[in-house]
Design an enzyme around this catalytic site. Structure first.
Site: not given
Length: 479
Positions: A46, A142, A176, A210, A234, A328
């Site tokens: 944009r 995604k 990967k 994570e 994933h 997380k």
């Protein structure tokens, strides 16, 4: 139609993904001479910029996010780039975009790195400008929806302009090296595949841990949660690669056919086979971090942790549990697959006092790419107490095994395959829909039972109920 595109149109070119992954990946492909010298890269977003301004923007991103030893020929790479501003919500700018792209007789590859809400108007704009012909393929980043219904709506919109053989749905985990190595490990070594079944494997663990919290993704993540952000894409792709039957050959159709069979064989999850959690304040690496509700600024029932006991109901895997967990603010950043083999049926060393442990295969995906196989070996010595055995790891560190090979960004492989037209490492529509069907059923069960996330302290391995989920089967998570 098979073709190698000579033009790449990059939507969302000023976004975070483009800066961190896409531009560095394309620069690396350029430096290694893996893309044709005449490939033209047209960037769009944009923001109003000239070609020169965007090249300066790209140079700053490369200097920030790309290792210095991989920036070979950066000036020449920047000269490949041009820029065209576009508001994708209207048709007005797409004609000018088509002029900036130029002739596409040799093939055009498009990469959409935009909000899903822009997919449908972008497809309409591409069609309006004639940028959806038979020599055009499109890659989709995604998230592709928030459930089966919204996913189908996105896929229907894309399918209105592009046939399935020209749609490349991206799951960057499939790019990967170690994920691809899983196929080589299974199907390139005769000692594994004969044992890769319920008769010899006790269980499988898949962990995606994570240490980070919300970062800049608060709005998206609170509407998504761990199961849609990580498990639906994933983790189910990793499960499918572990559990799939040997394909007839290594091509897009054969590989994806076998993955779909696994996803359709997933048993509906029963009550008590899932655990959800949400992190609270704690410490990661000795540094204090806030809780999820503090970061978000309001109370929420969104899960930041999920553990699932899954089953693949087919001949090969009947009775073998697949334990999945992701979260997380866990103590380590780690993505790995653990294949736990069964114990030997009879220990000839038991009378000599030796203790046996079952073999375990650990496939590390990130941050370190490695493969470790634990084997039983005799401890050296002449002790009178008998024979002592110990589990000894055979480690293959991928960077050490292939000295001189650069550690590549997953998007390098995926962008190259998009340009050249290889769909093997991309996700087919029936895969996406099978994944969503399973996830939607789990979420419906949570809603029906009134399940809410249990709290866990940042820096821990999640709620204690997740430990119990595995331990009631005599299984310990690999930590």
């Amino acid at each position: 139609m098979s073709f190698t595109a000579d033009r790449l149109l990059l939507f969302g070119a000023t976004g975070d993904l483009a800066q961190r992954m896409l531009l560095p990946s394309l620069c690396a492909l350029h430096a290694d001479e893996l893309i044709a010298p005449d490939l033209k890269i047209i960037a769009t977003a944009r923001s109003e910029m000239s070609d020169a301004e965007f090249r300066n923007f790209a140079r700053e991103a490369l200097e920030k996010y790309m290792p210095a030893d991989r920036r070979g020929g950066m000036a020449d790479f920047l000269n490949r780039l041009s820029y065209q501003a576009l508001d994708a919500t209207t048709l007005d700018g797409f004609t000018d975009l088509a002029k900036a792209v130029g002739p596409t007789e040799r093939g055009l590859a498009i990469f959409l790195s935009t909000a899903p809400s822009l997919f449908e108007p972008t497809i309409k704009g591409l069609h309006h400008a004639g940028l959806d012909g038979e020599i055009v393929r499109i890659g989709l980043e995604k998230p592709l929806g928030t459930d089966l219904e919204t996913s189908c709506a996105i896929n229907d919109a894309v399918a209105s302009a592009f046939s399935e053989d020209r749609i490349y749905r991206i799951d960057h985990y499939l790019g990967k090296e170690t994920v691809q190595n899983l196929l080589a490990l299974r199907f390139g070594n005769i000692m594994f595949e004969p044992l890769w079944n319920a008769a010899h494997i006790d269980h499988v663990q898949i962990t995606v841990a994570e240490t980070v919290g919300l970062e800049s993704r608060a709005e998206y993540y609170d509407g998504s949660g761990a199961i849609r952000d990580m498990v639906q894409n994933h983790m189910l792709q990793l499960l499918a690669l572990v559990a799939m039957e040997p394909p007839g050959n290594f091509d897009a159709t054969a590989v994806r056919d076998e993955k779909v069979k696994v996803l359709r064989s997933l048993r509906p999850v029963s009550d008590g086979e899932t655990v959800t959690g949400q992190y609270r304040a704690g410490a990661i690496g000795g540094e204090a971090v806030p809780g999820y509700d503090d970061e978000l600024g309001k109370p929420s029932n969104t899960e930041t942790y999920v553990a699932i006991k899954a089953h693949v109901d087919n001949w090969r895997w009947k009775g073998v549990p697949f334990y999945l967990r992701t979260g997380k603010r866990l103590p380590q950043r780690r993505t790995e697959i653990v294949v736990q083999f069964r114990r030997v049926p009879h220990s000839i060393f038991e009378g000599k006092g030796a203790k046996m442990e079952p073999n375990r295969l650990v496939i590390g995906i990130q941050p370190e790419e490695n493969i470790s196989l634990n084997l039983m070996a005799k401890v050296p010595g002449l002790g009178a107490e008998g024979i002592r055995l110990r589990s000894v790891p055979l480690d293959i560190a991928m960077p050490d095994a292939f000295v001189g090979q650069h550690r590549r960004i997953a998007y390098e492989r995926l962008l190259l395959d998009l340009i050249e037209g290889d769909q093997t490492l991309f996700v087919r529509r029936d895969e996406v829909e099978a994944q969503w069907e399973w996830i939607d059923a789990i979420r419906a069960g949570w809603e029906q039972s009134g399940l809410t996330p249990k709290t866990y302290t940042s820096g821990s391995w999640g709620p204690s109920a997740a430990i119990a989920l595995a331990e009631r089967d005599g299984v310990s998570w690999n930590e």
